[in-house]
Scaffold this active site. Sequence first.
Site, mmCIF file in Angstrom:
data_model
loop_
_atom_site.group_PDB
_atom_site.id
_atom_site.type_symbol
_atom_site.label_atom_id
_atom_site.label_comp_id
_atom_site.label_asym_id
_atom_site.label_seq_id
_atom_site.Cartn_x
_atom_site.Cartn_y
_atom_site.Cartn_z
ATOM 1 N N CYS A 116 0.825 -1.204 0.000
ATOM 2 C CA CYS A 116 0.000 0.000 0.000
ATOM 3 C C CYS A 116 0.866 1.263 0.000
ATOM 4 O O CYS A 116 1.454 1.602 -1.011
ATOM 5 C CB CYS A 116 -0.997 -0.033 1.159
ATOM 6 S SG CYS A 116 -2.343 1.159 0.944
ATOM 7 N N HIS A 224 -3.577 -5.273 0.348
ATOM 8 C CA HIS A 224 -3.150 -5.615 1.705
ATOM 9 C C HIS A 224 -3.130 -7.129 1.907
ATOM 10 O O HIS A 224 -4.079 -7.707 2.461
ATOM 11 C CB HIS A 224 -4.084 -4.967 2.730
ATOM 12 C CG HIS A 224 -3.888 -3.504 2.886
ATOM 13 N ND1 HIS A 224 -3.065 -2.945 3.846
ATOM 14 C CD2 HIS A 224 -4.396 -2.466 2.175
ATOM 15 C CE1 HIS A 224 -3.082 -1.631 3.729
ATOM 16 N NE2 HIS A 224 -3.880 -1.307 2.727
ATOM 17 N N GLU A 226 -1.576 -8.631 4.099
ATOM 18 C CA GLU A 226 -1.476 -8.906 5.541
ATOM 19 C C GLU A 226 -2.839 -8.956 6.222
ATOM 20 O O GLU A 226 -2.939 -9.319 7.395
ATOM 21 C CB GLU A 226 -0.582 -7.859 6.217
ATOM 22 C CG GLU A 226 -1.267 -6.585 6.699
ATOM 23 C CD GLU A 226 -1.815 -5.678 5.602
ATOM 24 O OE1 GLU A 226 -2.592 -4.759 5.928
ATOM 25 O OE2 GLU A 226 -1.467 -5.882 4.421
#
Length: 259
Positions: A116, A224, A226
């Site tokens: 990001c 993202h 994660e």
Amino acid sequence: MTSARRPVLGIACCTRTIGTEPAQAVMNRYVVHALRYADVAGLLVPALPDLMSAREVAPRLDGLLLTGSPSNIEPGRYGQADAPDAEGPYDPGRDTMTADLINAMIALGKPVFGICRGLQELNVAFGGTLRRDASRADELIPHHAPGDAAFDAMFAHEHEVALTPGGVLSRGLGRASLSVNSVHYQAIDALGAGLTVEAAAPDGVVEAVSAQVGDAQVLAVQWHPEWRTEANPDSQAYFRLLGRVLRGEPVQPDERTPS
């Protein structure tokens, strides 16, 4: 966890307010999933360029992860200081520290990864620019959920990305396309010199980039991986790819069966 010496991944901190005080912070999801799926050790790198230099940190790291953040890069860093649509919050300490870390790591031939904001930092470091209308431009799909969306709903906002055939991501993930979350108001405008597009949204917005600068591999994504990684095999594969790059292993399809 393996017993052999594992690569040490530096993870960039942000300056955040915790209660009433400024703090150096990284959301656990970046740290936990990078360490777990890349099988690496981690060190948090503070965004305090007045107290420490990238040159003294970079030799102690095997790679660097530039995380996402609520803050935006100050537009003056890509030549648009007077942009009328520029909005904060800003984190000038992080801007300075990550820019210096990118240069220091690449000079040492060490890999740099981004998520990001990290992708945007790398694009700016390579001389590129950003656009700030990714959630509202008529010619684009919405790259962020409506402003009143709940936190989980923001990350449930998704779109497809096409991976560049033969690229690092396509080869490493064993995929031609992915469905990814989309949680960004800003996006790459002019691509930085030397960067290669690794993935694009249906509207043409660049969603991932790579570069090979000497011995240094650069790889970053706008989405993202994660977020809820434990439930997303593609995100797990992304971090395993980072682990292989950190170990100097060849990029090849992930161990799971490609779809």
